[in-house]
Design an enzyme around this catalytic site. Structure first.
Site, mmCIF file in Angstrom:
data_model
loop_
_atom_site.group_PDB
_atom_site.id
_atom_site.type_symbol
_atom_site.label_atom_id
_atom_site.label_comp_id
_atom_site.label_asym_id
_atom_site.label_seq_id
_atom_site.Cartn_x
_atom_site.Cartn_y
_atom_site.Cartn_z
ATOM 1 N N MET A 39 -18.695 13.539 -6.878
ATOM 2 C CA MET A 39 -19.512 12.465 -6.328
ATOM 3 C C MET A 39 -18.603 11.249 -6.078
ATOM 4 S SD MET A 39 -22.522 13.358 -5.767
ATOM 5 C CE MET A 39 -23.664 14.678 -6.138
ATOM 6 N N GLY A 182 2.350 4.957 6.792
ATOM 7 C CA GLY A 182 1.011 4.411 6.956
ATOM 8 C C GLY A 182 0.557 3.836 5.624
ATOM 9 N N ALA A 183 -0.719 3.496 5.521
ATOM 10 C CA ALA A 183 -1.226 2.857 4.299
ATOM 11 C C ALA A 183 -0.958 3.696 3.049
ATOM 12 C CB ALA A 183 -2.718 2.580 4.446
ATOM 13 N N ILE A 184 -1.221 5.012 3.116
ATOM 14 C CA ILE A 184 -1.067 5.868 1.929
ATOM 15 C C ILE A 184 0.398 5.936 1.507
ATOM 16 C CG2 ILE A 184 -1.325 8.217 1.008
ATOM 17 C CD1 ILE A 184 -3.774 8.512 2.903
ATOM 18 N N VAL A 269 1.725 12.190 5.824
ATOM 19 C CA VAL A 269 1.890 12.244 7.277
ATOM 20 C C VAL A 269 0.549 12.383 8.015
ATOM 21 C CG1 VAL A 269 4.264 13.075 7.295
ATOM 22 C CG2 VAL A 269 2.394 14.721 7.062
ATOM 23 N N HIS A 443 -9.793 -26.631 -0.536
ATOM 24 C CA HIS A 443 -8.410 -26.883 -0.955
ATOM 25 C C HIS A 443 -8.349 -26.975 -2.480
ATOM 26 C CE1 HIS A 443 -4.381 -28.672 -0.942
ATOM 27 N NE2 HIS A 443 -4.846 -29.526 -1.836
#
Length: 464
Positions: A39, A182-184, A269, A443
């Site tokens: 899940m 890439g991100a991974i 990849v 700020h």
């Protein structure tokens, strides 16, 4: 074989599927969900969530080494890899149980098993107890995707790893090769490099994080190299020779092939959609390069059959899947829906420094014909960034010169994955540069740089 009837049957309980099921149930539709493994799907169990837990550990480890900068002292700094992994798995387990609870709370009937579409509105589930037959007036495919494996570079779990092996390592890599930035790939490179692995990243495209704006990619690359990573762009791993406790990689770059030894390789990849063994072809579903072809409303062309998330193609992002899940549930229930615009979906990478973006890159905006105004603001000009000890970074904004429309926003630096949402909301509300200029940013915050970058695009920047 027992038989059940539902208004909606969802196949896959990742961030697309379980959200679709909950929303359908909220709308009063009798709903079932089928999940063959966990899940929460890959995202929650083997993707987004556990990687963030690992990266948090490496971030704290990195900060401990900087204690002196902050007037603190820390000695004998070390880590226990097993304990780091154990924490990551505990985070996933907690959220996995949370998803189970949410489905139960919303009265969604859950089946653990493998699903097959045996006909229009007919789904069979093979469970531990046998086969269940479900009749679903509407079926939502949310089967996700898995790691792409290239011939000769297949994972073995010992010397060559996929993301799953990298999340539960049996040992700490000493010399690591990451294929794909890439991100991974870049998140795992960042994690292991921070913990001390001698890390090399090979990317076939002309820059790391190739989907990002070119300036952001270049900035990130400089930071990675400062941290000791070796980056090889426009390069390809042609083959791997596996030996005793070592892998020899044949890397082709600039027409030459060189070899280098590593003790660990992580292959990142890309992904392929989980479309096999579902009975899709027999129903006439169109599949293009392992992804189900849909229209803007996630309809497959087969009446009552929808596909969402990774199995339906790019962008491969959990939040896109969840949003599609809600949209499809609303559509089934007869609600008014708006199709998702891919350009309005932010991408986030949790390496160090973080990278986040939404909309068009500068190059893409020009390519599609816009005349643009571009603003930039560096972290070094922001008080909060300096106080945090995070002066390396930048915010970049791209506007349509003619209308002032915000076309894209790109960031690299501390906490940009949280900040990007400001620009996402801006795009959703069709904000112009004028709206952003007139907005008062608090700020001291990092978000002030978002304001300054807009001001810069129009020659009004204050702190630079």
């Amino acid at each position: 074989m027992s038989s059940h009837s539902f208004d909606v049957v969802v196949i896959g309980a990742g961030p697309g599927g379980y959200v679709a099921a909950i929303r359908a149930a909220q709308l009063g539709l009798k709903t079932a969900i089928i999940e063959r493994e966990h899940m929460g799907g890959i995202c929650l169990n083997w993707g987004c969530i556990p990687t963030k837990a690992l990266l948090r550990s490496s971030e704290v480890f990195h900060l401990m080494h900087r204690a002196k900068e902050f007037g603190l002292s820390a000695s004998g700094i070390s880590y226990d890899l097993d304990a780091v992994v154990k924490r990551s798995r505990a985070v996933s387990k907690q959220l996995n149980q949370g998803v189970t609870h949410l489905l139960k709370k919303n009265k969604v009937t859950a089946f653990m098993g493998a699903a097959t579409l045996t006909g229009k509105e007919q789904v069979e589930v093979t469970t531990e107890k046998g086969v269940e037959s479900l009749n679903g007036k509407n079926v939502i495919l949310a089967t996700g995707a898995r790691a792409r494996e290239l011939p000769g570079l297949e994972a073995d779990g010992d010397l060559v790893w996929t993301y799953k092996h990298a999340l539960t390592p049996k040992r700490m890599p000493k010399k690591l090769l990451v294929i794909g930035s890439g991100a991974i790939g870049i998140e795992f490179a960042s994690f292991y490099n921070t913990l001390g692995a001698d890390t090399t990243v090979v990317e076939v495209m002309d820059r790391v994080l190739p989907v990002e704006d070119e300036e952001i990619s270049k900035f990130a690359k400089k930071q990675f190299e400062k941290q000791g990573m070796k980056i090889r762009e426009k390069a390809m791993v042609k083959k791997l020779d596996r030996g005793n406790c070592k892998v020899t990689a044949y890397i082709e770059q600039g027409g030459k092939t060189t070899t280098e030894d590593f003790d660990t390789v992580i292959s990142a990849v890309g992904i392929v959609g989980n479309v096999e063994d579902l009975g899709l072809e027999a129903l006439g579903v169109t599949i293009d390069r392992t992804h189900v072809v849909t229209d803007e409303y996630c309809r497959t062309g087969v009446d009552g059959l929808f596909a969402i998330g990774d199995v339906a193609g790019a962008p491969w992002l959990a939040h896109k899947a969840s949003h599609e899940g809600v949209m499809v549930a609303d559509l089934i229930a007869g609600e008014k829906v708006h199709p998702i615009k891919p350009n309005s979906i932010a991408g986030c990478t949790y390496c160090h420094p973080q990278v986040a973006s939404v909309g068009l890159t500068e190059a893409k905006a020009k390519e599609v014909g816009y005349k643009v105004k571009v603003g930039r603001f560096p972290f070094i000009g922001n008080g909060k960034a300096i106080a945090l000890g995070e002066p390396e970074g930048m915010v970049k904004t791209i506007f349509d010169k003619k209308t002032g429309e915000l076309l894209g926003a790109h960031m690299v630096g501390a906490e940009v994955t949280e900040m990007i949402q400001g620009y996402v909301i801006g795009q959703q509300l069709e904000t112009t540069e004028e709206d952003l200029m007139h907005t008062v940013f608090p700020h001291p915050t990092l978000s002030e740089m978002m304001h300054e970058s807009v001001l810069d695009a129009y020659g009004r920047v204050i702190h630079m």
